[in-house]
Design a protein around this motif. Structure first.
Motif, PDB file in Angstrom:
ATOM      1  N   MET A   1       6.169  13.011 122.311  1.00 45.67           N
ATOM      2  CA  MET A   1       6.638  12.655 120.714  1.00 45.67           C
ATOM      3  C   MET A   1       6.559  11.439 120.328  1.00 45.67           C
ATOM      4  SD  MET A   1       8.516  14.994 119.286  1.00 45.67           S
ATOM      5  CE  MET A   1      10.293  15.791 119.067  1.00 45.67           C
ATOM      6  N   LYS A   2       5.938  11.170 118.981  1.00 43.49           N
ATOM      7  CA  LYS A   2       5.701   9.762 118.512  1.00 43.49           C
ATOM      8  C   LYS A   2       6.915   9.387 117.865  1.00 43.49           C
ATOM      9  CE  LYS A   2       0.709  10.005 118.675  1.00 43.49           C
ATOM     10  NZ  LYS A   2      -0.615  10.027 117.750  1.00 43.49           N
ATOM     11  N   HIS A   3       7.213   8.042 117.759  1.00 43.81           N
ATOM     12  CA  HIS A   3       8.296   7.500 117.203  1.00 43.81           C
ATOM     13  C   HIS A   3       7.756   6.631 116.162  1.00 43.81           C
ATOM     14  CE1 HIS A   3      11.592   9.094 119.905  1.00 43.81           C
ATOM     15  NE2 HIS A   3      10.427   9.055 120.645  1.00 43.81           N
ATOM     16  N   TYR A   4       8.343   6.872 114.784  1.00 42.03           N
ATOM     17  CA  TYR A   4       8.062   5.752 113.908  1.00 42.03           C
ATOM     18  C   TYR A   4       9.212   5.294 113.268  1.00 42.03           C
ATOM     19  CZ  TYR A   4       3.742   8.433 113.879  1.00 42.03           C
ATOM     20  OH  TYR A   4       2.455   8.955 114.374  1.00 42.03           O
ATOM     21  N   LYS A   5       9.398   3.751 113.276  1.00 43.93           N
ATOM     22  CA  LYS A   5      10.390   3.100 112.979  1.00 43.93           C
ATOM     23  C   LYS A   5       9.944   1.757 112.190  1.00 43.93           C
ATOM     24  CE  LYS A   5      11.576   1.620 117.577  1.00 43.93           C
ATOM     25  NZ  LYS A   5      12.546   1.751 118.463  1.00 43.93           N
ATOM     26  N   THR A   6      10.692   1.275 111.410  1.00 41.23           N
ATOM     27  CA  THR A   6      10.229   0.018 110.781  1.00 41.23           C
ATOM     28  C   THR A   6      11.489  -0.994 110.234  1.00 41.23           C
ATOM     29  OG1 THR A   6       9.196  -1.045 108.874  1.00 41.23           O
ATOM     30  CG2 THR A   6      10.505   1.166 108.253  1.00 41.23           C
ATOM     31  N   CYS A   7      11.462  -2.040 110.127  1.00 40.38           N
ATOM     32  CA  CYS A   7      12.601  -3.071 109.824  1.00 40.38           C
ATOM     33  C   CYS A   7      12.867  -3.039 108.240  1.00 40.38           C
ATOM     34  CB  CYS A   7      12.277  -4.563 110.229  1.00 40.38           C
ATOM     35  SG  CYS A   7      12.144  -4.594 112.138  1.00 40.38           S
ATOM     36  N   ALA A   8      11.567  -2.410 107.588  1.00 40.99           N
ATOM     37  CA  ALA A   8      11.975  -2.368 105.897  1.00 40.99           C
ATOM     38  C   ALA A   8      13.103  -1.505 105.522  1.00 40.99           C
ATOM     39  CB  ALA A   8      10.906  -2.093 105.467  1.00 40.99           C
ATOM     40  N   CYS A   9      13.451  -0.581 106.474  1.00 36.72           N
ATOM     41  CA  CYS A   9      14.873   0.212 106.120  1.00 36.72           C
ATOM     42  C   CYS A   9      15.824  -0.503 105.703  1.00 36.72           C
ATOM     43  CB  CYS A   9      15.173   1.132 107.216  1.00 36.72           C
ATOM     44  SG  CYS A   9      13.951   2.746 107.428  1.00 36.72           S
ATOM     45  N   LEU A  10      16.217  -1.732 106.499  1.00 38.27           N
ATOM     46  CA  LEU A  10      17.477  -2.532 106.282  1.00 38.27           C
ATOM     47  C   LEU A  10      17.462  -3.316 104.948  1.00 38.27           C
ATOM     48  CD1 LEU A  10      17.358  -4.223 109.854  1.00 38.27           C
ATOM     49  CD2 LEU A  10      18.698  -2.307 109.007  1.00 38.27           C
ATOM     50  N   SER A  11      16.292  -3.348 104.336  1.00 43.18           N
ATOM     51  CA  SER A  11      16.236  -4.112 102.956  1.00 43.18           C
ATOM     52  C   SER A  11      16.358  -3.093 101.752  1.00 43.18           C
ATOM     53  CB  SER A  11      15.333  -5.150 102.730  1.00 43.18           C
ATOM     54  OG  SER A  11      14.085  -4.441 103.030  1.00 43.18           O
ATOM     55  N   ARG A  23      20.320   0.681 112.678  1.00 47.12           N
ATOM     56  CA  ARG A  23      18.966   0.005 112.836  1.00 47.12           C
ATOM     57  C   ARG A  23      18.114   0.433 111.926  1.00 47.12           C
ATOM     58  NH1 ARG A  23      18.711   0.622 119.431  1.00 47.12           N
ATOM     59  NH2 ARG A  23      20.791   0.212 119.803  1.00 47.12           N
ATOM     60  N   GLY A  24      18.206   1.368 111.160  1.00 40.40           N
ATOM     61  CA  GLY A  24      17.280   1.930 110.312  1.00 40.40           C
ATOM     62  C   GLY A  24      16.735   3.550 110.587  1.00 40.40           C
ATOM     63  N   ARG A  25      15.785   4.018 109.893  1.00 41.29           N
ATOM     64  CA  ARG A  25      15.517   5.633 109.999  1.00 41.29           C
ATOM     65  C   ARG A  25      14.464   5.568 111.111  1.00 41.29           C
ATOM     66  NH1 ARG A  25      16.316  10.274 106.882  1.00 41.29           N
ATOM     67  NH2 ARG A  25      14.736  11.745 107.514  1.00 41.29           N
ATOM     68  N   LEU A  26      14.589   6.420 111.910  1.00 42.45           N
ATOM     69  CA  LEU A  26      13.585   6.885 113.063  1.00 42.45           C
ATOM     70  C   LEU A  26      12.986   8.212 112.690  1.00 42.45           C
ATOM     71  CD1 LEU A  26      12.346   6.171 115.907  1.00 42.45           C
ATOM     72  CD2 LEU A  26      14.402   7.508 116.816  1.00 42.45           C
ATOM     73  N   ILE A  27      11.886   8.328 112.751  1.00 45.47           N
ATOM     74  CA  ILE A  27      11.159   9.605 112.382  1.00 45.47           C
ATOM     75  C   ILE A  27      10.510  10.007 113.640  1.00 45.47           C
ATOM     76  CG2 ILE A  27       9.327  10.840 111.184  1.00 45.47           C
ATOM     77  CD1 ILE A  27      10.055   8.876 108.764  1.00 45.47           C
ATOM     78  N   GLU A  28      10.620  11.164 114.311  1.00 47.65           N
ATOM     79  CA  GLU A  28       9.980  11.655 115.433  1.00 47.65           C
ATOM     80  C   GLU A  28       8.898  12.791 115.033  1.00 47.65           C
ATOM     81  OE1 GLU A  28      13.468  11.370 118.958  1.00 47.65           O
ATOM     82  OE2 GLU A  28      13.030  13.201 117.985  1.00 47.65           O
ATOM     83  N   ARG A  29       7.550  12.701 115.563  1.00 48.38           N
ATOM     84  CA  ARG A  29       6.745  13.534 115.272  1.00 48.38           C
ATOM     85  C   ARG A  29       5.928  13.888 116.450  1.00 48.38           C
ATOM     86  NH1 ARG A  29       3.656  15.759 110.964  1.00 48.38           N
ATOM     87  NH2 ARG A  29       1.477  15.702 111.257  1.00 48.38           N
ATOM     88  N   SER A  30       5.917  15.028 116.769  1.00 48.33           N
ATOM     89  CA  SER A  30       5.191  15.869 118.090  1.00 48.33           C
ATOM     90  C   SER A  30       3.652  15.696 118.033  1.00 48.33           C
ATOM     91  CB  SER A  30       5.511  17.206 118.168  1.00 48.33           C
ATOM     92  OG  SER A  30       4.566  17.795 119.084  1.00 48.33           O
TER      93      SER A  30
END
Length: 158
Positions: A1-11, A23-30
């Motif tokens: 699984m690859k995890h995608y997250k960013t700090c931009a979600c908080l703003s 902490r913001g949105r976390l997207i998982e992609r196989s």
């Protein structure tokens, strides 16, 4: 699984609607997401074929693999041992199906009648078994001692 997250979600102004994670949105992609998508398209294009297949033969395998956690055969020493494992697994599956489909009182009655049948006919069955067992033992004996592997012929007895 690859995890995608960013700090931009908080703003982001849609933060509260998008996620409940502080902490913001976390997207998982196989890593196999493209293959999974291709399979999904194939299933959607051939829905009737897959539906029929699932109804006929895939159900026992699905139950055994997903519900009973037999994703692999535990004994891997030889195909003989692996086939024994598979035989035991499918015997357990068939017994469970019988217990779910047949009323227990009816099953007990059937087993009693079967036992009574064999008990009443045991002398005939013993005689039949003795004849069959003798023929099997004799044929195995002659094949093992008198078989010539060079030309594939049975040698005459001395």
């Amino acid at each position: 699984m690859k995890h995608y997250k960013t700090c931009a979600c908080l703003s982001c102004e849609l933060f509260k609607k998008c996620t409940k994670n502080a902490r913001g949105r976390l997207i998982e992609r196989s890593q196999h997401a493209d293959l999974i998508y291709q399979n999904k398209v194939r299933i959607e294009n051939n829905y009737e074929i897959y539906r029929r297949r699932q109804a006929i033969v895939e159900h026992p395998y699905g139950v055994i693999k997903r519900q009973w956690d037999f994703y692999y055969i535990m004994t891997k020493k030889s195909i003989k041992h692996a086939s024994a494992d598979v035989g035991l697994i499918f015997t357990a599956y068939n017994l469970k199906r019988i217990f779910n489909l047949v009323d227990l009182n009816m099953l007990k009655m059937y087993l009693k009648r079967t036992a009574m049948f064999y008990w009443l006919n045991k002398t005939h069955l013993k005689a039949f078994y003795a004849v069959v067992n003798f023929e099997i033992n004799v044929s195995v004996f002659f094949k093992s001692r008198n078989y010539c592997s060079g030309n594939g012929l049975y040698l005459p007895q001395n």
